[in-house]
Structure formats: structure tokens, C-alpha cells
Motif scaffolding. Structure first.
Motif, mmCIF file in Angstrom:
data_model
loop_
_atom_site.group_PDB
_atom_site.id
_atom_site.type_symbol
_atom_site.label_atom_id
_atom_site.label_comp_id
_atom_site.label_asym_id
_atom_site.label_seq_id
_atom_site.Cartn_x
_atom_site.Cartn_y
_atom_site.Cartn_z
ATOM 1 N N ILE A 26 5.624 -5.210 -0.171
ATOM 2 C CA ILE A 26 5.938 -5.500 -1.573
ATOM 3 C C ILE A 26 5.275 -6.791 -2.012
ATOM 4 O O ILE A 26 4.722 -6.876 -3.105
ATOM 5 C CB ILE A 26 7.466 -5.560 -1.781
ATOM 6 N N HIS A 27 5.292 -7.816 -1.144
ATOM 7 C CA HIS A 27 4.759 -9.119 -1.539
ATOM 8 C C HIS A 27 3.244 -9.240 -1.363
ATOM 9 O O HIS A 27 2.580 -9.880 -2.173
ATOM 10 C CB HIS A 27 5.451 -10.239 -0.754
ATOM 11 N N LYS A 28 2.689 -8.618 -0.332
ATOM 12 C CA LYS A 28 1.259 -8.794 -0.043
ATOM 13 C C LYS A 28 0.415 -7.581 -0.388
ATOM 14 O O LYS A 28 -0.796 -7.658 -0.362
ATOM 15 C CB LYS A 28 1.060 -9.140 1.433
ATOM 16 N N ASN A 87 9.306 -5.613 2.906
ATOM 17 C CA ASN A 87 9.158 -6.849 2.139
ATOM 18 C C ASN A 87 7.724 -7.358 2.164
ATOM 19 O O ASN A 87 7.218 -7.863 1.157
ATOM 20 C CB ASN A 87 10.111 -7.917 2.674
ATOM 21 N N THR A 88 7.053 -7.227 3.301
ATOM 22 C CA THR A 88 5.656 -7.665 3.411
ATOM 23 C C THR A 88 4.758 -6.829 2.508
ATOM 24 O O THR A 88 3.883 -7.373 1.820
ATOM 25 C CB THR A 88 5.182 -7.550 4.871
#
Length: 75
Positions: A53-55, A50-51
Motif C-alpha cells: 500500500i505504501h510503496k 502495508n508495504t
């Protein structure tokens, strides 16, 4: 083929002797450690995914889920 089987038997024999030697000297092998830590490691991988993908790729992830000091411990 015979040498491979012979080597496997030797490795298994050494592991069995080491297991009993650890018990003799007062240490205990935590055989359930990997079962319990599996959920924690899966959660760490999910959080990392998730990190990323987002950052983006610049984010750093820690995949060090296994703590060797908890696998073999003093009784």
C-alpha cells in the motif's frame, strides 16, 4: 464413487503407517507447528499488505512462512 472412497482409505492408511514408522525410527511429527506458525504468517501478510500500500507494486514480499524442517524433527 467406490474408487474415490477406496483411494481415500488407501491414502489414510499410508499416512497412518508413515506416522508410526517415523516414530519407530526416532522422529517426531510436530502436530502443533501450524497452530503456532499461523500468527507469524498472518503478521507477515499484514506487513506485506502495508508495504504494498505504501510503496506500490514494485515492493517484494516473502510469503514463505512454513519451515518444513520444523514439522518433522529428531526426538
Amino acid at each position: 464413487m467406490f474408487t474415490i472412497i477406496k483411494s481415500i482409505v488407501w491414502i489414510i492408511g499410508i499416512l497412518v503407517i508413515a506416522y508410526f514408522a517415523l516414530g519407530y525410527f526416532g522422529y517426531q511429527v510436530n502436530l502443533n507447528y501450524f497452530t503456532y506458525s499461523k500468527a507469524r504468517c498472518e503478521q507477515a501478510v499484514t506487513d506485506c499488505t502495508n508495504t504494498v500500500i505504501h510503496k506500490g507494486i514494485d515492493s517484494k514480499c516473502n510469503f514463505n512462512c512454513v519451515d518444513p524442517s520444523l514439522i518433522i524433527k529428531k526426538k
